[in-house]
Design an enzyme around this catalytic site. Structure first.
Site, mmCIF file in Angstrom:
data_model
loop_
_atom_site.group_PDB
_atom_site.id
_atom_site.type_symbol
_atom_site.label_atom_id
_atom_site.label_comp_id
_atom_site.label_asym_id
_atom_site.label_seq_id
_atom_site.Cartn_x
_atom_site.Cartn_y
_atom_site.Cartn_z
ATOM 1 N N ARG A 1 -7.071 -45.860 43.477
ATOM 2 C CA ARG A 1 -8.382 -45.745 44.244
ATOM 3 C C ARG A 1 -7.492 -47.777 44.463
ATOM 4 O O ARG A 1 -7.206 -48.294 44.334
ATOM 5 C CB ARG A 1 -9.533 -46.634 43.228
ATOM 6 C CG ARG A 1 -10.616 -45.322 42.417
ATOM 7 C CD ARG A 1 -11.782 -45.844 41.857
ATOM 8 N NE ARG A 1 -12.133 -45.706 40.725
ATOM 9 C CZ ARG A 1 -13.019 -43.579 41.244
ATOM 10 N NH1 ARG A 1 -12.629 -43.272 42.471
ATOM 11 N NH2 ARG A 1 -13.394 -43.710 39.995
ATOM 12 N N THR B 1 -15.426 -34.960 44.338
ATOM 13 C CA THR B 1 -15.981 -36.104 43.438
ATOM 14 C C THR B 1 -17.173 -35.206 43.098
ATOM 15 O O THR B 1 -17.636 -33.863 43.301
ATOM 16 C CB THR B 1 -16.167 -36.897 44.249
ATOM 17 O OG1 THR B 1 -17.087 -37.843 43.429
ATOM 18 C CG2 THR B 1 -16.784 -36.764 45.740
ATOM 19 N N ASP C 1 -19.377 -36.390 41.839
ATOM 20 C CA ASP C 1 -20.927 -36.691 42.149
ATOM 21 C C ASP C 1 -21.524 -36.234 43.216
ATOM 22 O O ASP C 1 -23.153 -36.097 43.179
ATOM 23 C CB ASP C 1 -20.237 -38.031 42.617
ATOM 24 C CG ASP C 1 -19.502 -39.632 41.831
ATOM 25 O OD1 ASP C 1 -19.923 -39.194 40.358
ATOM 26 O OD2 ASP C 1 -19.248 -40.794 42.595
ATOM 27 N N ASP D 1 -21.613 -36.272 46.328
ATOM 28 C CA ASP D 1 -22.354 -37.642 46.866
ATOM 29 C C ASP D 1 -22.136 -37.706 48.568
ATOM 30 O O ASP D 1 -22.133 -38.444 48.497
ATOM 31 C CB ASP D 1 -22.795 -38.628 46.074
ATOM 32 C CG ASP D 1 -21.029 -39.239 45.902
ATOM 33 O OD1 ASP D 1 -20.512 -38.381 46.070
ATOM 34 O OD2 ASP D 1 -21.306 -40.826 45.316
ATOM 35 N N GLN E 1 -16.717 -35.532 31.401
ATOM 36 C CA GLN E 1 -17.397 -34.719 32.470
ATOM 37 C C GLN E 1 -16.177 -34.791 33.864
ATOM 38 O O GLN E 1 -16.056 -33.527 34.719
ATOM 39 C CB GLN E 1 -18.143 -35.616 33.459
ATOM 40 C CG GLN E 1 -19.887 -35.896 32.187
ATOM 41 C CD GLN E 1 -20.467 -36.672 32.258
ATOM 42 O OE1 GLN E 1 -21.187 -36.696 33.543
ATOM 43 N NE2 GLN E 1 -19.898 -38.220 32.723
HETATM 44 O O1 F6P Z 1 -16.958 -40.729 41.805
HETATM 45 C C1 F6P Z 1 -16.325 -40.453 40.415
HETATM 46 C C2 F6P Z 1 -17.028 -41.169 38.566
HETATM 47 O O2 F6P Z 1 -16.550 -40.336 37.824
HETATM 48 C C3 F6P Z 1 -17.870 -41.485 38.857
HETATM 49 O O3 F6P Z 1 -19.105 -40.815 38.150
HETATM 50 C C4 F6P Z 1 -18.077 -43.078 37.915
HETATM 51 O O4 F6P Z 1 -19.051 -43.566 38.310
HETATM 52 C C5 F6P Z 1 -16.364 -42.957 38.512
HETATM 53 O O5 F6P Z 1 -15.864 -42.178 38.872
HETATM 54 C C6 F6P Z 1 -15.664 -43.937 37.795
HETATM 55 O O6 F6P Z 1 -14.804 -44.294 37.364
HETATM 56 P P1 F6P Z 1 -13.272 -44.703 36.765
HETATM 57 O O7 F6P Z 1 -12.739 -43.495 36.774
HETATM 58 O O8 F6P Z 1 -12.948 -45.513 36.843
HETATM 59 O O9 F6P Z 1 -13.930 -45.479 35.628
#
Ligand code: F6P
Length: 326
Positions: A76, A130, A132, A134, A256
Site C-alpha cells: 500500500r 479485493t 472486500d 467494495d 480470509q
Molecule cells: O482491503 C482488504 C483488507 O483485508 C480489509 O478487509 C482489511 O480491513 C484490511 O485489508 C487489512 O489490511 P492489512 O492487511 O494492511 O492489515
C-alpha cells in the site's frame, strides 16, 4: 505501433487476494500468445517507483495457478500519492519501454492510478481485486469467492464446537467498511444474527427471540459481524449478559485473504485478464479503464467512474439479513 513492439506490465496492489496468481499466469501466457512482451512489476506501486521490473518468462509463472496471495507481492504505497515518486515510476516505465499496464487492486489502488493517469496519460486497465467486494461499478471483485469459502469453512467448524458446548459464537469478518462478506456469510452459514455497517439492528428484539429459542432447546447461536461495525466485543458481552449464553469470539482476520483460489476465482481471473489485454491491444487511446463484471457481463468503465461513487450492496442481498437484525 506493431504488436511485436508492444510491452505490457502487470502489478498487484493493495490487499492481496486469492485469484491474483492465476491472473498473473494468464497475463503472461496470453501476452505470449498475442506476441507482445509481458513485464512483471514486483511489490506493487512501491516496486513501480523503485524499478523492480522484470521481463517475464513462462517459467516465472509455471505452477502458480493454485497458489493464494500474489507472487508479485503487494504494497500500500504512500509514496505514490506524491508527484515526484509518480514521476519516478513513469520514468521507469519509459526506461523499460512499457506502454501499457494491467493493475490488480482495490479502491485505494484505483485512486492512486487515477492520479497517475491524470499526470502522464499512461494507458491501463484495472482489474477489481479485493476480498472486500467494495468497488463501485462492479458486482464482483476477484478473491471474494475464495474469501467467502474460507469464512464458510471456519464458521461451520466454529458452529460444531459451539453446539457441543451450548455456546454462542461471534465471528468477525473483514471487509473494511463494507458488510458484504459478513452478509453473504451470515446468509449462507445459517447465522442467527448478522451485524453490518449498512443495516440497523434491534438487539432487544433479537434478545427476546433468542432467549425463547434457547428455552425451547437451541444449542448454539452464531453471530456474524463485519469488522467495520467495531461491535465484536459488545456483541460477546450482549450474548453473555442479556441473552444468557456463554460466548467466544473468533476474529477470522487474515485467514480470509489466503488459501488456494476457488475454481470460480481462477475462472474470473482468466476472464478479467483476457478482457483487459484484448482491450489494451485493440485500443490506441491512452485510456485509464477498469474492467468490471456487471449484470453478468464484462464491461469497461473509466477509472473516474469507478472512483466517483461509494459501492452499495444490492437491496436484494440486504433483504436476506432482515430476519438476522431484529
Ligand atoms: O482491503 C482488504 C483488507 O483485508 C480489509 O478487509 C482489511 O480491513 C484490511 O485489508 C487489512 O489490511 P492489512 O492487511 O494492511 O492489515
Amino acid at each position: 505501433m506493431k504488436k511485436e513492439d508492444i510491452s505490457i506490465g502487470i502489478l498487484t496492489s493493495g490487499g492481496d487476494c486469492a485469484g491474483m496468481n492465476p491472473a498473473i499466469k494468464k497475463f503472461v501466457d496470453y501476452c505470449f500468445d498475442m506476441k507482445v512482451q509481458p513485464y512483471l512489476i514486483y511489490d506493487g506501486l512501491e516496486g513501480l517507483i523503485d524499478g523492480k521490473i522484470k521481463k517475464a518468462k513462462h517459467s516465472d509463472v509455471a505452477g502458480i495457478i493454485h497458489e493464494g496471495g500474489t507472487r508479485l507481492r503487494s504494497s500500500r504505497s504512500k509514496r505514490f500519492f506524491e508527484l515526484k515518486y509518480r514521476k519516478q515510476a513513469y520514468e521507469n516505465l519509459l526506461n523499460y519501454g512499457i506502454d501499457k499496464l494491467v493493475i490488480l487492486g482495490g479502491d485505494g489502488s484505483f485512486r492512486a492510478l487515477k492520479q497517475f493517469h491524470d499526470d502522464f496519460g499512461v494507458s491501463f486497465v484495472g482489474i477489481p481485486a479485493t476480498i472486500d467486494n467494495d468497488i463501485f461499478g462492479t458486482d464482483y471483485c476477484l478473491g471474494v469467492d475464495t474469501a467467502l469459502n474460507m469464512i464458510r469453512f471456519a464458521t461451520d467448524a466454529v458452529r460444531d464446537t459451539s453446539a457441543s458446548f451450548r455456546r454462542g459464537c461471534v465471528i468477525e469478518t473483514m471487509g473494511r467498511n463494507c458488510g458484504y462478506l459478513a452478509l453473504v456469510s451470515a446468509a449462507t452459514c445459517g447465522a442467527e444474527v448478522c451485524i453490518i455497517p449498512e443495516l440497523e439492528y434491534d438487539l432487544d428484539s433479537l434478545c427476546a427471540k433468542l432467549r425463547k429459542q434457547l428455552e425451547e432447546g437451541r444449542l448454539y447461536i452464531v453471530v456474524v459481524v463485519a469488522e467495520g461495525t467495531k461491535k465484536t466485543a459488545k456483541l460477546v458481552k450482549w450474548l453473555e449478559k442479556e441473552v444468557g449464553i456463554e460466548t467466544r469470539a473468533t476474529i477470522l482476520g487474515h485467514t480470509q485473504r489466503g488459501g488456494n483460489p476457488t475454481v470460480y476465482d481462477r475462472l474470473m481471473a482468466t476472464e478479467f485478464v483476457v478482457h483487459a489485454l484484448d482491450k489494451l491491444l485493440s485500443s490506441q487511446a491512452k485510456e485509464g479503464l477498469v474492467v468490471v463484471y456487471k449484470d453478468a457481463l464484462f464491461q469497461f468503465v473509466s477509472i473516474d467512474y469507478v472512483n466517483s461513487q461509494k459501492f452499495q450492496i444490492k437491496q436484494e442481498l440486504l433483504d436476506l439479513a432482515s430476519k438476522m437484525t431484529k
